[in-house]
Design a protein around this motif. Structure first.
Motif, PDB file in Angstrom:
ATOM      1  N   ILE A  55     -24.311   3.358 -21.852  1.00 18.19           N
ATOM      2  CA  ILE A  55     -24.283   3.904 -23.900  1.00 18.19           C
ATOM      3  C   ILE A  55     -25.243   4.398 -24.003  1.00 18.19           C
ATOM      4  N   ASP A  56     -25.968   2.770 -23.700  1.00 21.68           N
ATOM      5  CA  ASP A  56     -27.600   2.933 -24.479  1.00 21.68           C
ATOM      6  C   ASP A  56     -28.705   3.599 -23.899  1.00 21.68           C
ATOM      7  N   VAL A  57     -28.851   3.480 -22.486  1.00 18.37           N
ATOM      8  CA  VAL A  57     -29.011   3.701 -21.873  1.00 18.37           C
ATOM      9  C   VAL A  57     -29.369   6.011 -21.486  1.00 18.37           C
ATOM     10  N   LEU A  58     -27.997   6.079 -21.806  1.00 21.98           N
ATOM     11  CA  LEU A  58     -28.092   7.613 -22.323  1.00 21.98           C
ATOM     12  C   LEU A  58     -28.679   8.074 -23.704  1.00 21.98           C
ATOM     13  N   LEU A  59     -28.396   7.141 -24.760  1.00 17.29           N
ATOM     14  CA  LEU A  59     -28.941   7.617 -25.645  1.00 17.29           C
ATOM     15  C   LEU A  59     -30.180   7.764 -26.025  1.00 17.29           C
ATOM     16  N   VAL A  68     -21.350  16.490 -13.171  1.00 17.91           N
ATOM     17  CA  VAL A  68     -21.762  15.553 -13.386  1.00 17.91           C
ATOM     18  C   VAL A  68     -20.595  14.967 -13.785  1.00 17.91           C
ATOM     19  N   VAL A  69     -19.630  14.115 -12.327  1.00 17.65           N
ATOM     20  CA  VAL A  69     -18.830  13.080 -13.330  1.00 17.65           C
ATOM     21  C   VAL A  69     -19.786  11.973 -12.369  1.00 17.65           C
ATOM     22  N   GLY A  70     -19.772  10.712 -12.951  1.00 14.00           N
ATOM     23  CA  GLY A  70     -19.999   9.229 -12.856  1.00 14.00           C
ATOM     24  C   GLY A  70     -19.298   8.723 -12.416  1.00 14.00           C
ATOM     25  N   ARG A  71     -19.443   8.386 -11.530  1.00 18.91           N
ATOM     26  CA  ARG A  71     -18.121   6.652 -11.571  1.00 18.91           C
ATOM     27  C   ARG A  71     -18.627   5.442 -11.536  1.00 18.91           C
ATOM     28  N   ALA A  72     -18.622   4.675 -12.966  1.00 19.17           N
ATOM     29  CA  ALA A  72     -18.935   3.099 -13.060  1.00 19.17           C
ATOM     30  C   ALA A  72     -18.331   1.996 -12.293  1.00 19.17           C
ATOM     31  N   GLY A  73     -18.526   2.324 -10.297  1.00 23.54           N
ATOM     32  CA  GLY A  73     -18.512   1.514  -9.764  1.00 23.54           C
ATOM     33  C   GLY A  73     -18.363   2.171  -7.755  1.00 23.54           C
ATOM     34  N   VAL A  74     -17.632   1.630  -7.065  1.00 24.12           N
ATOM     35  CA  VAL A  74     -18.164   1.768  -5.843  1.00 24.12           C
ATOM     36  C   VAL A  74     -16.749   3.255  -5.361  1.00 24.12           C
ATOM     37  N   GLY A  75     -15.721   3.544  -5.701  1.00 20.66           N
ATOM     38  CA  GLY A  75     -14.730   3.729  -4.775  1.00 20.66           C
ATOM     39  C   GLY A  75     -14.651   5.333  -5.860  1.00 20.66           C
ATOM     40  N   VAL A  76     -14.513   6.578  -5.043  1.00 20.19           N
ATOM     41  CA  VAL A  76     -14.341   7.373  -6.403  1.00 20.19           C
ATOM     42  C   VAL A  76     -12.877   8.543  -6.020  1.00 20.19           C
ATOM     43  N   VAL A  92     -24.846   4.437 -13.155  1.00 18.74           N
ATOM     44  CA  VAL A  92     -24.403   5.184 -13.083  1.00 18.74           C
ATOM     45  C   VAL A  92     -24.859   6.324 -14.019  1.00 18.74           C
ATOM     46  N   ALA A  93     -25.217   5.665 -15.286  1.00 22.26           N
ATOM     47  CA  ALA A  93     -26.128   6.579 -16.670  1.00 22.26           C
ATOM     48  C   ALA A  93     -26.744   6.799 -16.000  1.00 22.26           C
ATOM     49  N   GLU A  94     -28.027   6.086 -15.479  1.00 23.37           N
ATOM     50  CA  GLU A  94     -29.023   6.557 -14.764  1.00 23.37           C
ATOM     51  C   GLU A  94     -28.572   8.065 -13.987  1.00 23.37           C
ATOM     52  N   GLU A  95     -28.173   7.854 -13.423  1.00 27.60           N
ATOM     53  CA  GLU A  95     -27.834   8.751 -12.231  1.00 27.60           C
ATOM     54  C   GLU A  95     -27.306  10.178 -13.020  1.00 27.60           C
ATOM     55  N   VAL A  96     -26.216  10.318 -13.323  1.00 31.77           N
ATOM     56  CA  VAL A  96     -25.808  11.283 -14.829  1.00 31.77           C
ATOM     57  C   VAL A  96     -26.914  12.018 -15.456  1.00 31.77           C
ATOM     58  N   ILE A  97     -27.955  11.353 -16.180  1.00 31.76           N
ATOM     59  CA  ILE A  97     -29.148  11.307 -16.573  1.00 31.76           C
ATOM     60  C   ILE A  97     -30.032  12.686 -15.649  1.00 31.76           C
ATOM     61  N   ALA A  98     -30.136  12.025 -14.175  1.00 31.24           N
ATOM     62  CA  ALA A  98     -30.909  12.583 -13.362  1.00 31.24           C
ATOM     63  C   ALA A  98     -29.954  14.178 -13.202  1.00 31.24           C
TER      64      ALA A  98
END
Ligand code: NAD
Ligand code: MLT
Length: 309
Positions: free
Chosen positions: A14-18, A66-74, A293-299
Motif C-alpha cells: 500500500i505504501d508503494v502505491l501511496l 487493472v486487477v492485481g493479485r498479490a500471489g500466484v494463482g489467478v 503487485v503494487a509495482e505492476e499495478v502502477i505500471a
C-alpha cells in the motif's frame, strides 16, 4: 488514480502505491454485492485469494483498468472477462515461492514423523512413543507433479535430504530437469516409483481430480501425498478412501477444493494432516507479493510495460 485493496494485503505494498501518488482505499471482507456497489469509483483493485473478481464485478466497473493479485494463482479472477473488457490482470509469481516451498518441506517432514499427531497427544497429557514411529526421507523417492518455481525449490531441498527425485511436467525441457538433478517421467511411472508425491501445478480443466481412485490404485502401497498447490487437483473423497484402506499411508493438504474448509471427513482420520492454505503465509512472502503487485499495478495504470500480466 484510485485503487481498492482487499484481503489483508501487506502495508508495504500500500505504501508503494501511496508514494507514487495513487489513492488507496482498504476494504476487507466485501461481499460480491458490496464490491459491485463500490467498484465503479476505482481504476484498479488488488486482491489476495478471498475476493472473487467476477464478470459481474467487472461489469460494474467502468473505470477499472487493472486487477492485481498479490500471489500466484489467478483462479479467483475471471481472466477471460477481464481480457474481453481490456482490463489487465497482473500477479506476483515469485514473491511467495520460498514460503510455499518451505511449507511443502514442513508438511513432508510432518507427515514422515507424525509431528502434529504427536504434539496433540502429548498436550493431551499422554507420553506415547510407540504410536508415532515415523519413516525417514533419506533414500526415498519423491515424485514432483509440476516442476516450476515451487516444484524446483522442493527438488533442491529434497536432494539435501538425500531423496531420489523424479517429476512429471509435460511443459518443461529435459535439460531444465537435468540441471535440477531430476528425472522426468510419464505420470504413471511417477505414481509407480514414488514414496512421497507432492503437487505443484496450477488447477486446470485437464488436471481436475488428477489424483483420483484410479491414480491412487497405480501408486505404491504406503505412498504419502502432499498438496500445497490448489484444491481440486486431489479428489478428496478418493483420498479419504485411500487413507482408510491404508493404500495411502498419510496425506497433508494445505489446499482444499472448497475453501474455507472446516468440516471435511478427512479431518477424522489419524493419518491426515492439514493447514488452512498457509503456503504463502510468511511475513517475508506477504511483503514481497504486496510490493511486487503494487509495482505492476502502477505500471499498468501508467500504460507502461507490465512483467506479470
Ligand atoms: P509455476 O507456474 O512456476 O509452476 C507450475 C508448473 O506446473 C510448471 O512448470 C508447469 O509446466 C507445470 N504444469 C502445468 N500443468 C501441469 C500438468 N497438468 N501436469 C504437470 N505439470 C503441469 O507455479 P508455482 O509458482 O510453482 O506454483 C505452483 C502452484 O502452487 C500454483 O497452483 C500456485 O497457485 C500454488 N501456490 C500455492 C500456495 C499456497 O499458499 N499453498 C502458494 C504459492 C503458490
Ligand atoms: C497463491 O496462489 O499465491 C497462493 O495460493 C497464496 C495465496 O493465495 O495467498
Amino acid at each position: 488514480m484510485k485503487v481498492l485493496v482487499t484481503d489483508n494485503v501487506a502495508q508495504e505494498g500500500i505504501d508503494v502505491l501511496l508514494r507514487e501518488g495513487v489513492g488507496v482505499e482498504v476494504r476487507n471482507k466485501l461481499t460480491e454485492d458490496e464490491l459491485c456497489a463500490v467498484i465503479s469509483e476505482f481504476d484498479g483493485i488488488i486482491v489476495r485469494s478471498a475476493t472473487r473478481v467476477t464478470a459481474r464485478v467487472m461489469e460494474s466497473a467502468p473505470n477499472l483498468k487493472v486487477v492485481g493479485r498479490a500471489g500466484v494463482g489467478v483462479d479467483n479472477i475471471d481472466v477471460s472477462t477481464a481480457t474481453e473488457r481490456g482490463i489487465i490482470v497482473v500477479n506476483a509469481p515469485d514473491g511467495n515461492t520460498m514460503a510455499a516451498t518451505e511449507h511443502t518441506m514442513a508438511l513432508m517432514l510432518s507427515l514422515a514423523r507424525n509431528l502434529p499427531q504427536a504434539d496433540a497427544r502429548l498436550k493431551s497429557g499422554v507420553w506415547d512413543k510407540k504410536a508415532f514411529v515415523g519413516v525417514e526421507l533419506r533414500n526415498k523417492c519423491l515424485g514432483i507433479l509440476g516442476l516450476g518455481r515451487i516444484g524446483s525449490g522442493v527438488a533442491r531441498r529434497a536432494h539435501a535430504m538425500e531423496m531420489d527425485v523424479v517429476a512429471y511436467d509435460p511443459y518443461i525441457t529435459e535439460e531444465r530437469a537435468r540441471d535440477l538433478g531430476v528425472t522426468l517421467l510419464p505420470l504413471e511411472e511417477v505414481f509407480r516409483k514414488a514414496d512421497f508425491i507432492t503437487v505443484h501445478m496450477p488447477l486446470t480443466k485437464e488436471n481436475y481430480h488428477l489424483l483420483d481412485d484410479d491414480a491412487f490404485a497405480k501408486m505404491k502401497d504406503g505412498v504419502r501425498i502432499i498438496n500445497c498447490a490448489r484444491g481440486g487437483i486431489v479428489d478428496e473423497e478418493a483420498l479419504y478412501r485411500a487413507l482408510v484402506s491404508g493404500k495411502v499411508a498419510g496425506a497433508a493438504l494445505d489446499v482444499f477444493e472448497k475453501e474455507p474448509q472446516t468440516e471435511s471427513p478427512l479431518f477424522s482420520l489419524p493419518n491426515f494432516i492439514c493447514t488452512p492454505h498457509l503456503g504463502a503465509s510468511t511475513r517475508e512472502a506477504q511483503v514481497s507479493v504486496a510490493v511486487d503487485v503494487a509495482e505492476e499495478v502502477i505500471a499498468a495504470l501508467r500504460g507502461e510495460l507490465v512483467k506479470n500480466a
